[in-house]
Design a protein around this motif. Structure first.
Motif, PDB file in Angstrom:
ATOM      1  N   ALA A 199       0.862  -1.181   0.000  1.00  0.00           N
ATOM      2  CA  ALA A 199       0.000   0.000   0.000  1.00  0.00           C
ATOM      3  C   ALA A 199       0.897   1.230   0.000  1.00  0.00           C
ATOM      4  CB  ALA A 199      -0.913  -0.014   1.223  1.00  0.00           C
ATOM      5  N   GLN A 247      -4.186   2.877   6.437  1.00  0.00           N
ATOM      6  CA  GLN A 247      -4.452   3.509   5.139  1.00  0.00           C
ATOM      7  C   GLN A 247      -4.423   5.032   5.243  1.00  0.00           C
ATOM      8  OE1 GLN A 247      -7.656   2.124   2.669  1.00  0.00           O
ATOM      9  NE2 GLN A 247      -7.607   0.049   3.515  1.00  0.00           N
ATOM     10  N   THR A 288      -5.007  -9.216   2.163  1.00  0.00           N
ATOM     11  CA  THR A 288      -6.186  -9.125   1.312  1.00  0.00           C
ATOM     12  C   THR A 288      -7.464  -8.923   2.111  1.00  0.00           C
ATOM     13  OG1 THR A 288      -5.092 -10.645  -0.226  1.00  0.00           O
ATOM     14  CG2 THR A 288      -7.448 -10.272  -0.548  1.00  0.00           C
ATOM     15  N   LEU A 337      -8.475  -5.489   2.954  1.00  0.00           N
ATOM     16  CA  LEU A 337      -8.626  -4.553   1.842  1.00  0.00           C
ATOM     17  C   LEU A 337     -10.021  -4.606   1.231  1.00  0.00           C
ATOM     18  CD1 LEU A 337      -5.157  -5.068   0.124  1.00  0.00           C
ATOM     19  CD2 LEU A 337      -5.946  -3.007   1.331  1.00  0.00           C
ATOM     20  N   VAL A 343     -10.945   0.210   0.451  1.00  0.00           N
ATOM     21  CA  VAL A 343      -9.676   0.867   0.126  1.00  0.00           C
ATOM     22  C   VAL A 343      -9.930   2.339  -0.170  1.00  0.00           C
ATOM     23  CG1 VAL A 343      -7.697   0.921  -1.450  1.00  0.00           C
ATOM     24  CG2 VAL A 343      -8.708  -1.275  -0.804  1.00  0.00           C
ATOM     25  N   ILE A 374      -2.842   0.299  -4.227  1.00  0.00           N
ATOM     26  CA  ILE A 374      -2.539  -1.048  -3.770  1.00  0.00           C
ATOM     27  C   ILE A 374      -1.832  -1.765  -4.910  1.00  0.00           C
ATOM     28  CG2 ILE A 374      -3.489  -3.211  -2.875  1.00  0.00           C
ATOM     29  CD1 ILE A 374      -3.925  -0.773  -1.060  1.00  0.00           C
ATOM     30  N   LEU A 380      -9.523  -5.768  -5.968  1.00  0.00           N
ATOM     31  CA  LEU A 380      -8.093  -5.949  -5.907  1.00  0.00           C
ATOM     32  C   LEU A 380      -7.532  -6.369  -7.269  1.00  0.00           C
ATOM     33  CD1 LEU A 380      -7.357  -7.649  -2.490  1.00  0.00           C
ATOM     34  CD2 LEU A 380      -6.850  -5.329  -3.193  1.00  0.00           C
TER      35      LEU A 380
END
Length: 310
Positions: free
Chosen positions: A172, A232, A246, A249, A252, A258, A305
């Protein structure tokens, strides 16, 4: 010690009024009933039944024992019914513990699925890191503890570990990071960055640090947080970079990126720890099946993702 089976025969004799009637009701011979009552009298150390021309009669001791037998046999019947209900998942309880990222992803769906299948099981879930939940599992205060493998520094001896899914970590980065425009980064490319890490109470910290060391460097941790949403925010503010699993996330921020780490990615192996099979309740076995089903839904990268990391 008084034999419960013989107490049941005594109660039948008292209810039926004779040895022969009790024998018929129990599918015994009259001689067998007589022998069992005689043995019970030896255990009790006193006469329980007198025999006369009008049949049998309980002595005062016999009447007292029958009263207790009523209560004992009722409690045994209740116990047998409860055990049958637990074995048939019509009752009982199930106590679980899950660490935060699993508690926010796998567990809600697993709980809903389990309750739909087994509505009579009392279900409780505690949020605990594996280092806190595993000792409680061993002491019998939990039935299932969600954990992370490899369990560095955690004692799993005497426990069964059921693998659920791999949970790879992603890099990240702040939007203005030099590597932000690359679709994939190498872990060693982040060697000189400031890092945001998790605290020692989080299992991910050792996993990330060990993987970085394998890649030839030790991450320079400048800030620590076990809250991945807070991580984050720190990344968006330019405080540093981080690796995020994962399962953390699902949400996000749009002011960070990412990036896939490819084969460099540390991988958390999400697993369920239980007591050995012989000590595992039917409810725990049923929940392991549910967790396995739910885990398959998270074993594939989410569409979000897949787009971000490509």
């Amino acid at each position: 010690m008084l034999d419960v089976k013989r107490m049941r025969i005594l109660k039948e004799v008292a209810d039926r009024g004779s040895f022969s009637a009790a024998a018929e009701a129990l599918s015994y011979t009259q001689s067998a009933v007589s022998q069992q009552i005689a043995a019970l009298e030896r255990e009790a150390g006193t006469q329980l039944v007198t025999r006369g021309s009008r049949g049998i009669k309980l002595t005062e001791a016999g009447e007292a024992l029958v009263r207790h037998a009523d209560a004992i046999l009722t409690r045994l019947a209740d116990a047998e019914a409860e055990l049958e209900a637990i074995a048939g998942l019509r009752g009982g309880r199930l106590r679980l513990a899950a660490f935060p990222t699993v508690g926010a992803t796998l567990m809600p769906l697993a709980i809903a699925t389990f309750r739909n299948r087994h509505p009579d099981i009392e279900l409780t879930v505690r949020q605990l890191e594996p280092e806190d939940s595993l000792p409680l599992l061993k002491s019998g205060e939990l039935d299932i503890a969600l954990t992370i493998e490899p369990s560095t520094g955690m004692d799993t001896d005497g426990l069964d570990i059921t693998f659920l899914l791999d949970d790879p970590m992603f890099a990240a980065l702040p939007l203005n990071h030099p590597l932000a425009n690359k679709s994939r980064v190498r872990l060693k490319d982040l060697a000189t960055d400031a890092w945001i890490g998790t605290t020692d109470s989080c299992s991910c910290g050792a996993l990330v640090r060990n993987q970085c060391i394998r890649m030839g460097f030790e991450p320079q941790i400048t800030f620590e947080s076990d809250d991945y949403l807070a991580v984050q925010g720190l990344i968006a503010a330019g405080v540093g970079v981080a690796l995020i699993p994962t399962l953390a996330l699902t949400t996000v921020r749009d002011d960070i990126v990412i990036r896939d780490l490819g084969p460099d990615a540390p991988v958390r192996q999400i697993a369920a720890a239980t007591l050995p099979g012989a000590q595992r309740s039917p409810a725990a076995r049923a929940m392991l099946e549910v967790l396995g089903d739910v885990a398959t839904q998270y074993a594939k990268p989410t569409p979000h993702l897949a787009v971000v990391a490509s």
